[in-house]
Design an enzyme around this catalytic site. Sequence first.
Site, PDB file in Angstrom:
ATOM      1  CG  ASP A 141      -0.204   0.213   2.532  1.00 52.78           C
ATOM      2  OD1 ASP A 141       0.804  -0.487   2.754  1.00 52.78           O
ATOM      3  OD2 ASP A 141      -0.620   1.059   3.336  1.00 52.78           O
ATOM      4  CD  GLU A 145       4.364   0.427   6.902  1.00 50.55           C
ATOM      5  OE1 GLU A 145       5.301   0.663   7.696  1.00 50.55           O
ATOM      6  OE2 GLU A 145       3.974   1.266   6.062  1.00 50.55           O
TER       7      GLU A 145
END
EC number: 3.4.11.4
Length: 415
Positions: free
Chosen positions: A80, A175
């Site tokens: 991400d 994350e």
Amino acid sequence: MQHIIDRFVSYVTVDTESDPNSETTPSTAKQWDLANQLVEELKTIGMEDVTIDENAYIMATLPSNVDHDVPVIGFVAHFDTTPDFTGANVKPQIVKNYDGGDIVLNAEQNIVLSPSYFKDMLQYKGQTLITTDGTTLLGADDKAGITEIVSAMEYLIQHPEIKHGKIRVGFTPDEEIGRGAHKFDVAKFGAEWAYTMDGSQIGELEYENFNAAGVKVTFKGKSVHPGYAKGKMINSMLLANQFIAALPENEVPERTSGYEGFYHVVGITGSIEESTVQLIIRDHDKAKFEARKENVARIAEEMNASYLKQFGEPIVIADIKDQYYNMKEKVVPVFHIVDIAEQAMKDLGIAPLIKPIRGGTDGCQLSYMGLPCPNIFAGGHNFHGKYEYVPAESMQKATDVIVKIAELTAIKYNG
């Protein structure tokens, strides 16, 4: 090196921005686009036991090619990108043989990446830099890490003469919003230790990080016609301003470095009736971390006391939640895992930069979940914004470090 550049570009051009306001995992459906692409690529290069679960956590195995027992090690990265700056329609620019001068990212908007401001650029003179076009972030955090792990596994598969034990790789969603390790199955991963490839400049090796907390402070007000408001109106936006002003003015990210902690206001919304302030608290020292949280609670309590008679109930509500802790406590007892990474860098002619992380990685949480997980450079600079860049040579070096760690671990445990 062109192969690494092409792989990296194929990842960063997929939008994988995460969303802190979502309750799902992954927090955005578009993260599945790259996750599914990675699953197919891992299978294509020859990895075994390639899996993706219902939350988009990816795992794969490179089997051992030695006949002696070697601890299973792992390499982890996240796919991400931060919601701090848009990651949609990333258009990477390749600057070959960088001459040490300014790089025009976007002529129309006069956006320039300059070594006069970003002095780290000068250490990469003569190298190939990959930049943004000035309108998005790049995504080297942490698609550079994914590029390096996949490339290292591919290299080991293609060069069986390099001896190594069993290696596990793991790629995570979310994350950047602090949830990357929340649903990571450490038992399924089955490694004795791992490394996150999520650091910045070449040579970084980190086993200390911030203790972290997130804070949402809600301020209640009373709306009264401004012409008749004396002694009656309570403007919640002014309360929010009062609260922020009570925080130590020099203990902010832009005025701290090294082991110094901070308070960081990351968001404000407001009206007369209700306002909210979002902030994060960071400190390497656990006692100082606790003191910072207590300070926020104290400021709220003092403001409540001053308005109790007028409002009749708490007017400032501080919701403080711990996010992650300093991994040092979990890594120091197994410090040989840092020694191996440091030796790998030295063997490759890379000067190790061992320093604390002024942030966090999946490895912070994983270390407390039973998977000690130091952090290694991925090569990028200026994460989370339009000035982000990564030298292709740094990605190649990080790939080499992964290969060397695998090799050194097999040697260390041979007899």
